[in-house]
Design a protein around this motif. Structure first.
Motif, PDB file in Angstrom:
ATOM      1  N   VAL A 172      26.013  38.042  82.313  1.00 45.63           N
ATOM      2  CA  VAL A 172      24.871  38.890  81.548  1.00 45.63           C
ATOM      3  C   VAL A 172      23.658  37.403  81.265  1.00 45.63           C
ATOM      4  CG1 VAL A 172      23.896  39.114  79.076  1.00 45.63           C
ATOM      5  CG2 VAL A 172      26.248  40.690  80.374  1.00 45.63           C
ATOM      6  N   ALA A 173      24.269  36.359  81.552  1.00 44.90           N
ATOM      7  CA  ALA A 173      23.619  35.299  81.212  1.00 44.90           C
ATOM      8  C   ALA A 173      22.490  35.582  82.769  1.00 44.90           C
ATOM      9  CB  ALA A 173      24.041  33.704  81.535  1.00 44.90           C
ATOM     10  N   LEU A 174      23.153  35.805  84.005  1.00 41.39           N
ATOM     11  CA  LEU A 174      22.513  36.043  84.880  1.00 41.39           C
ATOM     12  C   LEU A 174      21.403  36.744  85.714  1.00 41.39           C
ATOM     13  CD1 LEU A 174      23.118  33.884  87.125  1.00 41.39           C
ATOM     14  CD2 LEU A 174      24.229  35.716  88.492  1.00 41.39           C
ATOM     15  N   ALA A 175      21.828  37.632  84.895  1.00 40.60           N
ATOM     16  CA  ALA A 175      20.794  39.029  85.448  1.00 40.60           C
ATOM     17  C   ALA A 175      21.095  39.871  83.715  1.00 40.60           C
ATOM     18  CB  ALA A 175      21.758  40.153  86.190  1.00 40.60           C
ATOM     19  N   GLY A 176      21.371  39.727  83.101  1.00 39.05           N
ATOM     20  CA  GLY A 176      20.939  40.826  81.808  1.00 39.05           C
ATOM     21  C   GLY A 176      21.580  41.817  81.112  1.00 39.05           C
ATOM     22  N   ALA A 177      22.178  42.695  80.439  1.00 36.43           N
ATOM     23  CA  ALA A 177      23.729  43.575  80.388  1.00 36.43           C
ATOM     24  C   ALA A 177      23.208  44.874  81.565  1.00 36.43           C
ATOM     25  CB  ALA A 177      23.451  44.387  79.158  1.00 36.43           C
ATOM     26  N   ILE A 178      23.585  44.589  83.055  1.00 35.98           N
ATOM     27  CA  ILE A 178      23.959  45.951  83.401  1.00 35.98           C
ATOM     28  C   ILE A 178      24.643  46.861  83.065  1.00 35.98           C
ATOM     29  CG2 ILE A 178      23.949  46.559  85.586  1.00 35.98           C
ATOM     30  CD1 ILE A 178      22.903  43.267  86.627  1.00 35.98           C
ATOM     31  N   GLY A 179      24.524  48.109  83.024  1.00 34.19           N
ATOM     32  CA  GLY A 179      25.984  49.230  82.327  1.00 34.19           C
ATOM     33  C   GLY A 179      26.294  50.415  83.552  1.00 34.19           C
ATOM     34  N   PHE A 180      27.616  50.826  83.128  1.00 38.05           N
ATOM     35  CA  PHE A 180      28.138  51.621  83.708  1.00 38.05           C
ATOM     36  C   PHE A 180      29.000  51.240  85.357  1.00 38.05           C
ATOM     37  CE2 PHE A 180      25.599  53.515  80.606  1.00 38.05           C
ATOM     38  CZ  PHE A 180      26.635  54.569  80.057  1.00 38.05           C
ATOM     39  N   VAL A 181      28.636  50.058  85.275  1.00 35.61           N
ATOM     40  CA  VAL A 181      28.937  49.782  86.717  1.00 35.61           C
ATOM     41  C   VAL A 181      30.552  49.943  86.532  1.00 35.61           C
ATOM     42  CG1 VAL A 181      29.229  47.912  88.324  1.00 35.61           C
ATOM     43  CG2 VAL A 181      27.484  48.483  87.275  1.00 35.61           C
ATOM     44  N   GLY A 182      31.261  49.041  85.566  1.00 34.25           N
ATOM     45  CA  GLY A 182      32.234  48.732  85.075  1.00 34.25           C
ATOM     46  C   GLY A 182      33.161  49.619  84.770  1.00 34.25           C
ATOM     47  N   LEU A 183      32.576  51.507  83.958  1.00 35.93           N
ATOM     48  CA  LEU A 183      32.981  51.993  84.036  1.00 35.93           C
ATOM     49  C   LEU A 183      33.807  52.742  85.725  1.00 35.93           C
ATOM     50  CD1 LEU A 183      33.591  54.174  81.831  1.00 35.93           C
ATOM     51  CD2 LEU A 183      31.680  55.122  82.105  1.00 35.93           C
ATOM     52  N   PHE A 184      32.511  53.470  86.233  1.00 34.55           N
ATOM     53  CA  PHE A 184      32.651  54.023  87.603  1.00 34.55           C
ATOM     54  C   PHE A 184      33.348  53.730  88.400  1.00 34.55           C
ATOM     55  CE2 PHE A 184      27.889  53.465  87.735  1.00 34.55           C
ATOM     56  CZ  PHE A 184      28.178  53.193  89.331  1.00 34.55           C
ATOM     57  N   VAL A 185      33.009  51.897  89.006  1.00 39.72           N
ATOM     58  CA  VAL A 185      33.619  51.600  90.158  1.00 39.72           C
ATOM     59  C   VAL A 185      35.305  51.331  90.032  1.00 39.72           C
ATOM     60  CG1 VAL A 185      33.538  49.708  91.346  1.00 39.72           C
ATOM     61  CG2 VAL A 185      31.468  50.196  90.330  1.00 39.72           C
ATOM     62  N   PRO A 186      35.375  51.621  88.846  1.00 34.83           N
ATOM     63  CA  PRO A 186      37.147  51.804  88.648  1.00 34.83           C
ATOM     64  C   PRO A 186      38.025  52.984  89.397  1.00 34.83           C
ATOM     65  CG  PRO A 186      36.510  50.033  86.757  1.00 34.83           C
ATOM     66  CD  PRO A 186      35.366  50.587  88.027  1.00 34.83           C
ATOM     67  N   HIS A 187      37.049  53.670  88.543  1.00 33.92           N
ATOM     68  CA  HIS A 187      37.689  55.230  88.707  1.00 33.92           C
ATOM     69  C   HIS A 187      37.697  55.377  90.372  1.00 33.92           C
ATOM     70  CE1 HIS A 187      38.060  57.043  84.639  1.00 33.92           C
ATOM     71  NE2 HIS A 187      37.170  55.636  84.418  1.00 33.92           N
ATOM     72  N   ILE A 188      36.191  55.542  90.693  1.00 34.41           N
ATOM     73  CA  ILE A 188      36.485  55.728  92.514  1.00 34.41           C
ATOM     74  C   ILE A 188      37.231  55.107  93.124  1.00 34.41           C
ATOM     75  CG2 ILE A 188      34.799  54.861  94.606  1.00 34.41           C
ATOM     76  CD1 ILE A 188      32.285  56.087  92.278  1.00 34.41           C
ATOM     77  N   MET A 189      37.599  53.614  92.831  1.00 35.05           N
ATOM     78  CA  MET A 189      38.577  52.957  93.360  1.00 35.05           C
ATOM     79  C   MET A 189      40.096  53.796  93.364  1.00 35.05           C
ATOM     80  SD  MET A 189      36.920  51.251  95.305  1.00 35.05           S
ATOM     81  CE  MET A 189      38.442  51.059  96.310  1.00 35.05           C
ATOM     82  N   ARG A 190      40.242  54.266  91.845  1.00 36.60           N
ATOM     83  CA  ARG A 190      41.735  54.586  91.302  1.00 36.60           C
ATOM     84  C   ARG A 190      41.492  56.188  92.159  1.00 36.60           C
ATOM     85  NH1 ARG A 190      41.180  54.822  86.526  1.00 36.60           N
ATOM     86  NH2 ARG A 190      41.992  53.067  86.407  1.00 36.60           N
ATOM     87  N   ARG A 191      40.523  57.283  92.755  1.00 37.24           N
ATOM     88  CA  ARG A 191      40.416  58.011  93.572  1.00 37.24           C
ATOM     89  C   ARG A 191      40.950  57.436  94.920  1.00 37.24           C
ATOM     90  NH1 ARG A 191      37.556  62.429  91.208  1.00 37.24           N
ATOM     91  NH2 ARG A 191      38.429  62.726  89.574  1.00 37.24           N
ATOM     92  N   LEU A 192      40.245  56.072  95.236  1.00 39.37           N
ATOM     93  CA  LEU A 192      40.292  56.581  96.454  1.00 39.37           C
ATOM     94  C   LEU A 192      41.569  55.241  97.195  1.00 39.37           C
ATOM     95  CD1 LEU A 192      36.272  54.783  97.526  1.00 39.37           C
ATOM     96  CD2 LEU A 192      37.693  57.042  98.628  1.00 39.37           C
TER      97      LEU A 192
END
Lengths: 320, 241
Positions: A239-259
């Motif tokens: 966040v200090a580097l680039a602000g609060a970028i949303g939702f990446v932490g939500l869906f990336v693990p889900h997609i990896m779980r599927r794969l």
């Protein structure tokens, strides 16, 4: 296998992102620019703009992906993610508070401190068994409070920031990433990733419930400490580097779980690589489509992709 | 033959209530019923012994060896939780393999395969846990506990909400594990299951031990009346008003 594929894709993404931008620079000029042997302008673009931005995307994305995977494993909650649980907003509040009080040098520690407070509150609540929905509600509440205080600080500032500053912290962008920020954020994120990675085997046992995990010799306090410190380092420095970028932490693990399957320990590393790759690709596409002069906030793009996914998860009938 | 021994288990909740026991000895090769009404502290006692709740557990030993560090405890005491939690997407084999967690990277394959064989879970071994019926899930989680291969197994209401077929199969497995020399401590509500399967009984009420001995002699008219609020009649047990 999956890991090799991901790392390969991340490398291709890295090269693609280095070649894309408002200034047309071809492959040989780009390589010479990175080595500092092209024209001064090309050298500057490659070494001071594009390379830091690409490394920034990989760092922030890796931290978000791994944090999401670890939080979903720890809380056994599909919807757990650093954004929804309020960690990112707390980190943004920390960063803005540091700016407000003029402690510019402490921007990153303050962001990490903010994330640490948010993570600790959520970890304590998770251990008190507030339930899956209760935890997310608490996270949303904490995030909303942090965002409100962030806005308040900006309003109260003697030299009011432009509204775009608020948007920057709340939506996130890799626009301002520089070597100075990276020299702190990269090592701190790596330490955070190691902490999260080390929680992996215990997360496997925790999938059987806390009592059974304890009977197998898992120290819940130890896992909790690893997750809190690991996510705070990843999210705070990101966040200090680039602000609060949303939702990446939500869906990336889900997609990896599927794969690649449900193993919570393997998911942490895979989500780190996939998160970095995803953010790099999204940023490259955002830069391509936005054109010069109209910067597109990266967080807007990730939210546009992430929100429909979030709604799908929230409305799905069978929680795992 | 000494199985599990403990000098004292003490635990007090902030809102009152808790557990207070004196010395407890459970023999090897025996199956012991942990009996008592709802809220008597059966689950809490089991969790205290396996380290799932914080409690003063003094002089805990298995086969004469005092258990000090958590890993030693985890290797000697296997626990089957009352709540049947498992990762829905993981395969039966992977879940059973989690029983090898206290042994770190030491080859789990053999023990896991043996458990799958013993419980007849072969046809399900590669299916995701979430696709199994409740009875099958209960057997898989029992398999997870057996995979620890600990000398003591503590099972917290393993037959709750199971149909008779699965309940009896679980009890059969527990008894055969006891016959192989393990100490099996099992909490049950069904007193007839305890009478049929268990060698010894330990009766808890209000967090204290109020009866101990063989199942038949422990479940006497006084205990039935005072602890369980039932009486024996020709039709079976009858509730007292």
């Amino acid at each position: 296998m999956i890991r090799a594929l991901l790392i390969g894709l991340a490398l291709i993404g890295l090269i693609a992102s280095l070649l894309v931008g408002p200034a047309p620079i071809d492959l040989s000029a780009a390589i010479n620019g990175l080595l500092g042997q092209a024209e001064p302008a090309t050298n500057a673009i490659m070494r001071e703009v594009r390379l830091p931005r690409a490394i920034g995307a990989l760092t922030v994305g890796a931290g978000l992906g791994a944090s999401g995977a670890a939080l979903q494993g720890f809380t056994r909650n599909d919807l757990a993610a650093p954004g929804l649980l309020g960690f990112s907003a707390c980190a943004a509040l920390g960063a803005v508070a540091a700016l407000y009080f003029g402690w510019t040098y402490f921007l990153m520690p303050a962001a990490i401190g903010g994330a640490l407070i948010g993570a600790t509150i959520i970890a304590i609540m998770a251990r008190r068994h507030v339930g899956a929905g209760g935890l997310i509600l608490a996270g949303i509440g904490i995030g909303a409070l942090a965002t409100a205080i962030t806005g308040l600080l900006m309003n109260l500032a003697p030299n009011p920031w432009a509204l775009s500053e608020l948007t920057y912290w709340l939506m996130g962008s890799l626009e301002n990433v520089d070597a100075g920020g990276l020299s702190l954020a990269v090592p701190l994120t790596l330490v955070g990733l190691v902490a999260l990675w080390r929680s992996g085997p215990s997360l496997r046992a925790l999938s059987l419930g806390e009592d059974t995990a304890s009977s197998l010799g898992v120290s819940l306090r130890h896992v909790q400490a690893l997750i809190v410190v690991g996510t705070a380092l990843c999210i705070g420095s990101g966040v200090a580097l680039a602000g609060a970028i949303g939702f990446v932490g939500l869906f990336v693990p889900h997609i990896m779980r599927r794969l690649s399957g449900p193993d919570p320990a393997a998911l942490i590393g895979q989500s780190a690589v996939a998160g970095g790759m995803f953010l790099l690709a999204t940023d490259t596409i955002a830069r391509l489509t936005a054109g010069p002069g109209t910067p597109l906030y990266l967080g807007i793009v990730t939210s546009l992709i992430g929100v429909p996914f979030f709604l799908y998860l929230a409305l799905r009938k069978t929680p795992s | 033959m000494s199985g599990l021994s403990v000098n004292r288990v003490h635990l007090r909740y902030p809102n009152g209530g808790g557990i207070e026991t004196g010395r407890l000895d459970f023999g090897a090769g025996q199956i012991i019923a942990l009996l008592g009404p709802n809220g008597a502290g059966k689950s809490t006692l089991i969790k205290a012994l396996v380290g799932a709740v914080r409690a003063d557990v003094e002089g805990l030993s298995v086969a004469g060896q005092t258990l000090i560090d958590p890993r030693q405890r985890a290797r000697n005491l296997a626990y089957l939780s009352q709540t049947r939690t498992g990762p829905a997407l993981s395969s039966v084999r992977d879940i059973i393999a989690l029983g090898r967690f206290p042994f770190g990277a030491q080859d789990p394959e053999q023990r896991v395969a043996a458990v799958i064989e013993t419980l007849g879970l072969g046809p399900f071994a590669d299916r995701p846990f979430g696709t199994l019926s409740g009875g099958e899930q209960a057997r898989v989680l029992l398999g997870r506990a057996l995979a620890v291969d600990a000398p003591v197994l503590l099972a917290d209401e393993p037959t709750a909400s199971l149909d008779p077929h699965y309940a009896l199969r679980i009890m059969d497995t527990l008894r055969s594990e006891a016959r192989r020399g393990r100490t099996v401590i099992v909490s049950v509500h069904d007193l007839s299951l305890a009478e049929r399967y268990c060698d010894q009984a330990l009766i808890l009420a209000g967090g204290c031990i109020v009866g101990q001995g063989t199942v038949r002699e422990t479940l006497n008219a006084d205990i039935l009346r005072d602890v369980f609020r039932v009486s024996r009649s020709p039709d079976g047990l009858t509730p007292l008003s």
